[in-house]
Design a protein around this motif. Structure first.
Motif, mmCIF file in Angstrom:
data_model
loop_
_atom_site.group_PDB
_atom_site.id
_atom_site.type_symbol
_atom_site.label_atom_id
_atom_site.label_comp_id
_atom_site.label_asym_id
_atom_site.label_seq_id
_atom_site.Cartn_x
_atom_site.Cartn_y
_atom_site.Cartn_z
ATOM 1 N N THR A 86 -8.788 31.737 51.723
ATOM 2 C CA THR A 86 -10.179 31.323 51.976
ATOM 3 C C THR A 86 -10.869 32.417 52.352
ATOM 4 N N SER B 193 -10.022 31.598 42.149
ATOM 5 C CA SER B 193 -10.627 30.186 41.985
ATOM 6 C C SER B 193 -9.468 29.389 41.856
ATOM 7 N N THR C 105 -8.417 28.076 45.252
ATOM 8 C CA THR C 105 -9.530 27.462 45.706
ATOM 9 C C THR C 105 -9.593 25.863 45.259
ATOM 10 N N PRO D 90 -5.264 24.375 46.312
ATOM 11 C CA PRO D 90 -4.713 25.355 47.385
ATOM 12 C C PRO D 90 -3.163 25.106 47.292
#
Length: 317
Positions: free
Chosen positions: A77, A172, A175, A178
């Motif tokens: 993150t 990504s 993201t 997760p």
């Protein structure tokens, strides 16, 4: 972002402050690529080595006992770059690891730039043929993670792996999918299975050995309970495929043997044989069980002989 537009690589290293951490960080700083940041995510408040000698190293603190997946996602993150690589604190990289992965990435057909690139690894600095994973060393695209990792085609394992310290992937991906912060075992496998299911990225593994893993590590995998591994399989694998039965007759069965659990061995064999399985997996499971039982019998006989000899000496005296 497409693979020809790599702006840099964020390297995430989860740690509890082990003595091998500095070796891991230094192996990243020696990489031949530019634009690297190193995110050392410490689970706890213990002291860490001084990394002030390189501004690319950043320290992030997590609560004690957070776990490796929690640390990985915390680092991701905070990643600055479009690609992320993972490294466990008891492993280290060879100097051309990231450069090779970038070049290999460009040779595969990445879907929309979404990709996971792994490399071969060695569990010994000697890098002899018996220490290299996977055993079938050839570059390939992984079209099915479950079958690639777990389905056994021969009696002897091909040592296939997609281990966390070998992975380079589009940031990504982690993201959108997760790492599960609560998962404590088979973490890299679970994430790859989920990413494959939800985003269908290109997943490929290079045959070049670029990572040295600490064979003597006492990490989470070494401490896994066979029963937890069985539950993980039921929750994360397709139980209707041969690779599921092969997993049970391989991974949880080995954990049961390491724990010396006869009940565990019986349940793993029963569960694995009750599902679909390949013939090599069944042969391996039965052979491994026979070897285990013979060793236990030999150990019991030796202990009995020693005890009788001591009793005889005591009677003679």
């Amino acid at each position: 972002m497409y693979i020809n537009e790599i702006d840099g690589i964020s390297v995430v290293i989860p740690t509890t402050g082990r003595a091998t951490l500095k070796r891991a960080v230094d192996s990243v700083l020696r990489q031949s690529v530019e634009n690297i940041e190193v995110l050392v995510v410490m689970n706890g408040r213990d002291a860490l080595p001084d990394f002030h000698y390189d501004e690319r190293v950043k320290i992030v603190r997590n609560p004690p006992g957070s776990g490796a997946n929690h640390a990985r996602q915390t680092g991701i993150t905070r990643a600055l770059y479009s690609f992320t690589a993972l490294l466990d604190d008891d492993d280290f990289w060879l100097p051309d690891k990231l450069m090779h992965q970038i070049e290999f990435m460009k040779s595969v057909s990445a879907k929309r730039g979404l990709c996971v690139i792994a490399t071969a690894l060695s569990d010994s600095v000697k890098m002899d043929k018996n220490s290299i994973w996977p055993r079938d060393r050839f570059a390939r695209e992984v079209t099915d993670v479950q079958d690639y990792l777990f389905q056994r085609s021969t009696l002897w394992s091909a040592r296939r792996q997609l281990q966390s310290s070998t992975l380079l992937f589009s940031t990504s991906l982690a993201t959108e999918v997760p790492f599960d912060r609560k998962t404590r075992l088979h973490q890299d496998w679970q994430w790859l299975l989920q990413v494959e299911s939800k985003l269908q990225p290109t997943i490929a593994i290079s045959s070049r050995v670029s990572v040295i893993c600490d064979k003597a590590s006492t990490g989470i995998t070494a401490q896994t309970k066979w029963s937890d591994s069985m539950v993980w399989a039921e929750n994360n694998l397709d139980c209707g495929r041969k690779s599921y039965g092969d997993f049970i007759l391989g991974v949880p069965l080995r954990f049961a043997m390491k724990a010396g659990s006869f009940d565990g061995i019986v349940l793993c064999l029963r569960h694995g044989m009750g599902a679909k399985y390949s013939a090599p997996a069944l042969a391996y499971g039965l052979l491994a069980t026979a070897v285990f039982l013979l060793r236990k019998l030999a150990s019991t006989l030796n202990a009995t002989v020693r005890r009788l000899m001591l009793q005889k000496r005591g009677t003679a005296n």
